[in-house]
Design a protein around this motif. Structure first.
Motif, PDB file in Angstrom:
ATOM      1  N   ILE A  58      -1.016   3.918  -1.277  1.00  0.00           N
ATOM      2  CA  ILE A  58      -1.097   2.463  -1.479  1.00  0.00           C
ATOM      3  C   ILE A  58       0.160   1.773  -0.929  1.00  0.00           C
ATOM      4  N   THR A  59       1.316   2.405  -1.106  1.00  0.00           N
ATOM      5  CA  THR A  59       2.565   1.853  -0.568  1.00  0.00           C
ATOM      6  C   THR A  59       2.486   1.728   0.952  1.00  0.00           C
ATOM      7  N   PHE A  60       2.018   2.800   1.612  1.00  0.00           N
ATOM      8  CA  PHE A  60       1.858   2.786   3.066  1.00  0.00           C
ATOM      9  C   PHE A  60       0.885   1.683   3.485  1.00  0.00           C
ATOM     10  N   LEU A  61      -0.208   1.563   2.744  1.00  0.00           N
ATOM     11  CA  LEU A  61      -1.225   0.568   3.087  1.00  0.00           C
ATOM     12  C   LEU A  61      -0.670  -0.854   2.971  1.00  0.00           C
ATOM     13  N   LYS A  62       0.091  -1.085   1.926  1.00  0.00           N
ATOM     14  CA  LYS A  62       0.676  -2.416   1.728  1.00  0.00           C
ATOM     15  C   LYS A  62       1.618  -2.775   2.883  1.00  0.00           C
ATOM     16  N   VAL A  63       2.445  -1.811   3.299  1.00  0.00           N
ATOM     17  CA  VAL A  63       3.360  -2.016   4.427  1.00  0.00           C
ATOM     18  C   VAL A  63       2.568  -2.282   5.707  1.00  0.00           C
ATOM     19  N   ALA A  64       1.529  -1.468   5.935  1.00  0.00           N
ATOM     20  CA  ALA A  64       0.708  -1.600   7.149  1.00  0.00           C
ATOM     21  C   ALA A  64       0.085  -2.989   7.247  1.00  0.00           C
ATOM     22  N   LEU A  65      -0.411  -3.497   6.127  1.00  0.00           N
ATOM     23  CA  LEU A  65      -1.051  -4.817   6.121  1.00  0.00           C
ATOM     24  C   LEU A  65      -0.048  -5.938   6.396  1.00  0.00           C
ATOM     25  N   GLN A  66       1.211  -5.707   6.031  1.00  0.00           N
ATOM     26  CA  GLN A  66       2.247  -6.713   6.327  1.00  0.00           C
ATOM     27  C   GLN A  66       2.651  -6.673   7.808  1.00  0.00           C
ATOM     28  N   MET A  67       2.496  -5.496   8.425  1.00  0.00           N
ATOM     29  CA  MET A  67       2.910  -5.318   9.826  1.00  0.00           C
ATOM     30  C   MET A  67       1.840  -5.752  10.824  1.00  0.00           C
ATOM     31  N   ALA A  68       0.561  -5.658  10.436  1.00  0.00           N
ATOM     32  CA  ALA A  68      -0.547  -5.872  11.384  1.00  0.00           C
ATOM     33  C   ALA A  68      -0.962  -7.332  11.471  1.00  0.00           C
ATOM     34  N   GLN A  69      -1.279  -7.758  12.678  1.00  0.00           N
ATOM     35  CA  GLN A  69      -1.836  -9.095  12.884  1.00  0.00           C
ATOM     36  C   GLN A  69      -3.362  -9.090  12.800  1.00  0.00           C
ATOM     37  N   THR A  70      -3.976  -7.985  13.256  1.00  0.00           N
ATOM     38  CA  THR A  70      -5.440  -7.956  13.363  1.00  0.00           C
ATOM     39  C   THR A  70      -6.102  -7.014  12.372  1.00  0.00           C
ATOM     40  N   ALA A  71      -5.703  -5.730  12.418  1.00  0.00           N
ATOM     41  CA  ALA A  71      -6.397  -4.750  11.566  1.00  0.00           C
ATOM     42  C   ALA A  71      -5.530  -3.526  11.312  1.00  0.00           C
ATOM     43  N   VAL A  72      -5.858  -2.853  10.214  1.00  0.00           N
ATOM     44  CA  VAL A  72      -5.257  -1.565   9.860  1.00  0.00           C
ATOM     45  C   VAL A  72      -6.387  -0.551   9.768  1.00  0.00           C
ATOM     46  N   TYR A  73      -6.194   0.607  10.393  1.00  0.00           N
ATOM     47  CA  TYR A  73      -7.164   1.704  10.316  1.00  0.00           C
ATOM     48  C   TYR A  73      -6.471   2.884   9.664  1.00  0.00           C
ATOM     49  N   SER A  74      -7.050   3.365   8.565  1.00  0.00           N
ATOM     50  CA  SER A  74      -6.345   4.359   7.769  1.00  0.00           C
ATOM     51  C   SER A  74      -7.311   5.389   7.179  1.00  0.00           C
ATOM     52  N   LEU A  75      -6.820   6.619   7.017  1.00  0.00           N
ATOM     53  CA  LEU A  75      -7.605   7.681   6.389  1.00  0.00           C
ATOM     54  C   LEU A  75      -7.236   7.775   4.913  1.00  0.00           C
ATOM     55  N   HIS A  76      -8.253   7.823   4.046  1.00  0.00           N
ATOM     56  CA  HIS A  76      -8.018   7.945   2.607  1.00  0.00           C
ATOM     57  C   HIS A  76      -9.042   8.887   2.002  1.00  0.00           C
ATOM     58  N   LYS A  77      -8.644   9.591   0.962  1.00  0.00           N
ATOM     59  CA  LYS A  77      -9.593  10.477   0.283  1.00  0.00           C
ATOM     60  C   LYS A  77     -10.759   9.650  -0.264  1.00  0.00           C
ATOM     61  N   THR A  78     -11.963  10.136  -0.024  1.00  0.00           N
ATOM     62  CA  THR A  78     -13.161   9.416  -0.476  1.00  0.00           C
ATOM     63  C   THR A  78     -13.114   9.186  -1.990  1.00  0.00           C
ATOM     64  N   SER A  79     -12.525  10.126  -2.703  1.00  0.00           N
ATOM     65  CA  SER A  79     -12.455  10.019  -4.173  1.00  0.00           C
ATOM     66  C   SER A  79     -11.622   8.822  -4.631  1.00  0.00           C
ATOM     67  N   THR A  80     -10.812   8.247  -3.720  1.00  0.00           N
ATOM     68  CA  THR A  80      -9.969   7.097  -4.111  1.00  0.00           C
ATOM     69  C   THR A  80     -10.574   5.770  -3.642  1.00  0.00           C
ATOM     70  N   ARG A  81     -11.795   5.800  -3.100  1.00  0.00           N
ATOM     71  CA  ARG A  81     -12.378   4.601  -2.470  1.00  0.00           C
ATOM     72  C   ARG A  81     -12.417   3.396  -3.417  1.00  0.00           C
ATOM     73  N   LYS A  82     -12.867   3.593  -4.654  1.00  0.00           N
ATOM     74  CA  LYS A  82     -12.972   2.465  -5.593  1.00  0.00           C
ATOM     75  C   LYS A  82     -11.612   1.855  -5.889  1.00  0.00           C
ATOM     76  N   HIS A  83     -10.631   2.719  -6.039  1.00  0.00           N
ATOM     77  CA  HIS A  83      -9.261   2.257  -6.324  1.00  0.00           C
ATOM     78  C   HIS A  83      -8.731   1.435  -5.154  1.00  0.00           C
ATOM     79  N   ILE A  84      -8.980   1.908  -3.939  1.00  0.00           N
ATOM     80  CA  ILE A  84      -8.493   1.206  -2.743  1.00  0.00           C
ATOM     81  C   ILE A  84      -9.243  -0.117  -2.553  1.00  0.00           C
ATOM     82  N   GLN A  85     -10.542  -0.121  -2.858  1.00  0.00           N
ATOM     83  CA  GLN A  85     -11.319  -1.359  -2.772  1.00  0.00           C
ATOM     84  C   GLN A  85     -10.761  -2.413  -3.743  1.00  0.00           C
TER      85      GLN A  85
END
Length: 221
Positions: free
Chosen positions: A146-173
């Motif tokens: 989640i920390t990496f994702l938050k940083v990525a979203l601050q860095m990107a202008q258009t989109a972030v593409y990331s791999l995450h464990k399927t078991s964490t999908r609801k949490h990430i959503q």
């Protein structure tokens, strides 16, 4: 020396995977950094989809967070990124990355040693696209995905593409909703995790992972 081919951005999926199989990986993976290699098959599927379906690599400025030995950066460079910059905290991994980039004679690639968690303030909205296979955030690294994702979203202008464990999908959503970003699972993959560490009893373990696209909703006029 591997010859640098022109027209690399026209690569077919199988050709891309074949080239990425020649990328050297971690010599002594570090458990504390969750250094699991991104398999060539996964990397090729991920990049090919981002490139062909969403056109978010060619001529774009791309960041690769937690780049390790550089397989995603090198694949992006092959597909015609304007520039791809890999960020990683580990000097040993970046040394292998540097050798890999030289071997493929890629000039549209760079790497920076730093703690990804401290990047956001310095690099806000400076990249078109961010790609990453972040730490899955297990055991001692809890929440690191989640920390990496938050940083990525601050860095990107258009989109972030990331791999995450399927078991964490609801949490990430839930996090995506909280941050008001659009989240779309664009591929479901099986991550063949090799037995990189001595405590692993099986030779490899399959983990279900999502390739997720995060993008910024356009505000209504």
């Amino acid at each position: 020396m591997i010859k640098h081919l022109t027209n690399m951005k026209k690569l077919k999926l199988k050709e891309l995977e074949s080239r990425l199989q020649q990328v050297d990986d971690f010599e002594n993976p570090k458990l504390l950094l969750e250094q699991y290699p991104t398999r060539p098959h996964i990397a090729a599927c991920m990049l090919y989809t981002i490139h062909n379906t969403f056109d978010d690599i060619e001529n774009k400025v791309v960041a690769d967070l937690g780049c390790g030995c550089g397989i995603l950066s090198i694949g992006s460079a092959m597909l015609g990124a304007g520039l791809c910059v890999g960020f990683d905290i580990d000097a040993d991994a970046l040394e292998i990355f540097s050798r890999n980039a030289e071997e493929f004679e890629l000039t549209n690639i760079d790497m920076i040693q730093c703690d990804v968690c401290s990047l956001a303030a310095r690099t806000s909205k400076t990249f078109d696209t961010v790609i990453m296979n972040p730490p899955f955030g297990t055991k001692h690294n809890k929440g690191m995905d989640i920390t990496f994702l938050k940083v990525a979203l601050q860095m990107a202008q258009t989109a972030v593409y990331s791999l995450h464990k399927t078991s964490t999908r609801k949490h990430i959503q839930k996090k995506a909703d909280e941050w008001k970003v659009k989240m779309e699972v664009i591929a479901e993959l099986r991550y063949d995790l090799p037995a990189s560490y001595k405590f692993h009893k099986k030779s490899s373990v399959d983990i279900e992972v999502d390739l997720i696209k995060f993008s910024f909703e356009k505000l209504p006029n």
